[in-house]
Motif scaffolding. Structure first.
Motif, mmCIF file in Angstrom:
data_model
loop_
_atom_site.group_PDB
_atom_site.id
_atom_site.type_symbol
_atom_site.label_atom_id
_atom_site.label_comp_id
_atom_site.label_asym_id
_atom_site.label_seq_id
_atom_site.Cartn_x
_atom_site.Cartn_y
_atom_site.Cartn_z
ATOM 1 N N ASP A 137 41.800 43.205 28.191
ATOM 2 C CA ASP A 137 42.601 42.249 27.343
ATOM 3 C C ASP A 137 42.875 41.204 28.518
ATOM 4 O OD1 ASP A 137 42.951 43.775 25.218
ATOM 5 O OD2 ASP A 137 44.972 44.791 26.091
ATOM 6 N N GLU A 138 43.126 41.304 30.019
ATOM 7 C CA GLU A 138 43.382 40.450 30.726
ATOM 8 C C GLU A 138 42.060 40.087 31.668
ATOM 9 O OE1 GLU A 138 46.697 41.643 33.282
ATOM 10 O OE2 GLU A 138 47.905 42.125 31.347
ATOM 11 N N ASP A 139 41.267 40.820 31.976
ATOM 12 C CA ASP A 139 40.105 40.181 32.864
ATOM 13 C C ASP A 139 38.890 39.790 31.959
ATOM 14 O OD1 ASP A 139 41.604 41.379 34.977
ATOM 15 O OD2 ASP A 139 40.710 43.210 34.999
ATOM 16 N N MET A 140 38.697 40.155 30.921
ATOM 17 C CA MET A 140 37.338 40.060 30.152
ATOM 18 C C MET A 140 37.435 39.176 29.083
ATOM 19 S SD MET A 140 35.152 43.737 30.383
ATOM 20 C CE MET A 140 33.779 43.070 29.807
ATOM 21 N N LEU A 141 38.402 39.470 28.204
ATOM 22 C CA LEU A 141 38.574 38.679 26.906
ATOM 23 C C LEU A 141 38.907 37.266 27.265
ATOM 24 C CD1 LEU A 141 39.895 41.371 24.371
ATOM 25 C CD2 LEU A 141 37.396 40.611 24.615
ATOM 26 N N PRO A 142 39.742 36.992 28.002
ATOM 27 C CA PRO A 142 40.105 35.519 28.086
ATOM 28 C C PRO A 142 38.639 34.553 28.658
ATOM 29 C CG PRO A 142 41.685 36.565 29.216
ATOM 30 C CD PRO A 142 40.820 37.754 28.652
ATOM 31 N N ARG A 143 37.952 35.336 29.412
ATOM 32 C CA ARG A 143 36.703 34.775 29.877
ATOM 33 C C ARG A 143 35.758 34.669 28.837
ATOM 34 N NH1 ARG A 143 38.693 36.815 34.797
ATOM 35 N NH2 ARG A 143 38.714 35.468 36.355
ATOM 36 N N PHE A 144 35.648 35.648 27.979
ATOM 37 C CA PHE A 144 34.571 35.747 26.965
ATOM 38 C C PHE A 144 34.998 34.727 25.834
ATOM 39 C CE2 PHE A 144 33.006 40.284 26.891
ATOM 40 C CZ PHE A 144 32.453 40.071 28.013
ATOM 41 N N GLU A 145 36.324 34.481 25.481
ATOM 42 C CA GLU A 145 36.867 33.389 24.468
ATOM 43 C C GLU A 145 36.574 32.042 24.952
ATOM 44 O OE1 GLU A 145 40.864 34.697 24.112
ATOM 45 O OE2 GLU A 145 40.354 36.559 22.727
ATOM 46 N N ALA A 146 36.579 31.799 26.431
ATOM 47 C CA ALA A 146 36.162 30.755 26.956
ATOM 48 C C ALA A 146 34.589 30.270 27.199
ATOM 49 C CB ALA A 146 36.901 30.422 28.272
ATOM 50 N N GLY A 147 33.924 31.310 26.428
ATOM 51 C CA GLY A 147 32.588 31.209 26.583
ATOM 52 C C GLY A 147 31.707 31.659 27.982
ATOM 53 N N ASP A 148 32.490 32.094 28.635
ATOM 54 C CA ASP A 148 32.014 32.741 30.000
ATOM 55 C C ASP A 148 31.869 34.037 29.828
ATOM 56 O OD1 ASP A 148 31.109 32.771 32.763
ATOM 57 O OD2 ASP A 148 33.252 32.512 33.458
ATOM 58 N N LEU A 149 30.654 34.539 29.218
ATOM 59 C CA LEU A 149 30.541 35.902 29.247
ATOM 60 C C LEU A 149 29.868 36.671 30.492
ATOM 61 C CD1 LEU A 149 28.351 35.795 25.772
ATOM 62 C CD2 LEU A 149 30.690 36.651 26.120
ATOM 63 N N PRO A 150 29.128 35.993 31.517
ATOM 64 C CA PRO A 150 28.794 36.602 32.619
ATOM 65 C C PRO A 150 29.963 36.731 33.533
ATOM 66 C CG PRO A 150 27.346 34.834 32.316
ATOM 67 C CD PRO A 150 28.304 34.661 31.031
ATOM 68 N N GLY A 151 30.897 35.683 33.390
ATOM 69 C CA GLY A 151 32.112 35.814 34.290
ATOM 70 C C GLY A 151 32.795 36.974 33.808
ATOM 71 N N GLY A 152 33.044 36.990 32.490
ATOM 72 C CA GLY A 152 33.773 38.149 31.997
ATOM 73 C C GLY A 152 33.371 39.607 32.249
ATOM 74 N N ILE A 153 32.117 39.534 32.371
ATOM 75 C CA ILE A 153 31.390 40.796 32.818
ATOM 76 C C ILE A 153 31.736 41.170 33.943
ATOM 77 C CG2 ILE A 153 29.293 42.244 33.212
ATOM 78 C CD1 ILE A 153 28.351 40.536 30.411
ATOM 79 N N GLU A 154 31.531 40.507 34.711
ATOM 80 C CA GLU A 154 31.927 40.519 36.368
ATOM 81 C C GLU A 154 33.182 40.651 36.608
ATOM 82 O OE1 GLU A 154 30.410 38.257 40.685
ATOM 83 O OE2 GLU A 154 30.225 37.222 38.899
ATOM 84 N N ALA A 155 34.332 39.924 35.886
ATOM 85 C CA ALA A 155 35.748 40.479 36.199
ATOM 86 C C ALA A 155 35.824 41.732 35.669
ATOM 87 C CB ALA A 155 36.339 39.326 35.271
ATOM 88 N N GLY A 156 35.380 42.153 34.581
ATOM 89 C CA GLY A 156 35.453 43.510 34.142
ATOM 90 C C GLY A 156 35.085 44.670 35.276
ATOM 91 N N ILE A 157 34.101 44.511 35.730
ATOM 92 C CA ILE A 157 33.444 45.383 36.766
ATOM 93 C C ILE A 157 34.683 45.279 37.976
ATOM 94 C CG2 ILE A 157 31.754 45.662 38.661
ATOM 95 C CD1 ILE A 157 29.777 44.765 36.716
ATOM 96 N N GLU A 158 35.090 44.268 38.346
ATOM 97 C CA GLU A 158 36.218 44.245 39.498
ATOM 98 C C GLU A 158 37.301 44.691 38.932
ATOM 99 O OE1 GLU A 158 35.508 43.645 42.638
ATOM 100 O OE2 GLU A 158 33.355 43.223 42.056
ATOM 101 N N GLY A 159 37.770 44.411 37.771
ATOM 102 C CA GLY A 159 38.974 44.922 37.169
ATOM 103 C C GLY A 159 38.941 46.560 37.192
#
Length: 171
Positions: free
Chosen positions: A130-152
């Protein structure tokens, strides 16, 4: 004729069992949907190796184009669970594997967690989505969302900071 009917019945009953296909497992980062640049995938591979070394939790990331190409009569929940189990993620005894599954064209993401993760970890996993991945995905930053997900996963599930405790008296 009876053999033919038996064979036909066996094939008909077996069809749902072969309705799912799983990609080959080769590494921790499986970018089959081509979402990650090579240097990003390499960096994430290194980070996942560090997580295994430091915490013993196996993390895998899989990106695929669409669920329809891998499981025509399935949901992302069922497919991620079956992929998790087919790959045997995490130590069999500890059962602390983690799978991030992204379907690019379907715009879906799923976090599958081994059965040893408690309710607090499960809640942390939902926060990662909800907080690390989806906001980045919704902004079109799939790689950033994946990386944030791993760190999260590291900070919210694998090795979360201790909860605040009431201050103690100096007595």
């Amino acid at each position: 004729m009876m053999r033919f009917l038996t064979l036909l019945a066996a094939l008909t009953l077996a069809h749902p069992l072969v309705a799912q296909t799983f990609p080959d497992r080769r590494a921790a980062i499986h970018d089959f949907a081509d979402l990650l640049e090579d240097d990003t995938a390499t960096r994430l591979e290194s980070r996942v190796a560090e997580i295994i070394d430091e915490h013993g939790a196996e993390v895998a990331v899989v990106t695929l184009s669409s669920l329809q190409f891998y499981a025509t009569d399935s949901t992302i929940e069922a497919y991620s669970r079956d992929l998790f189990n087919a790959w045997g993620l995490g130590d069999a005894d500890a059962n602390t594997g983690l799978l991030i599954l992204v379907f690019r064209d379907d715009r879906e993401v799923r976090l599958e967690m081994g059965s040893s993760w408690d309710e607090t970890a499960q809640d942390g996993g939902q926060t990662v989505l909800d907080e690390d991945m989806l906001p980045r995905f919704e902004a079109g930053d799939l790689p950033g969302g994946i990386e944030a997900g791993i760190e999260g996963l590291v900070t919210r599930v694998i090795d979360p900071a201790p909860q605040d405790t009431a201050p103690t008296d100096g007595d």
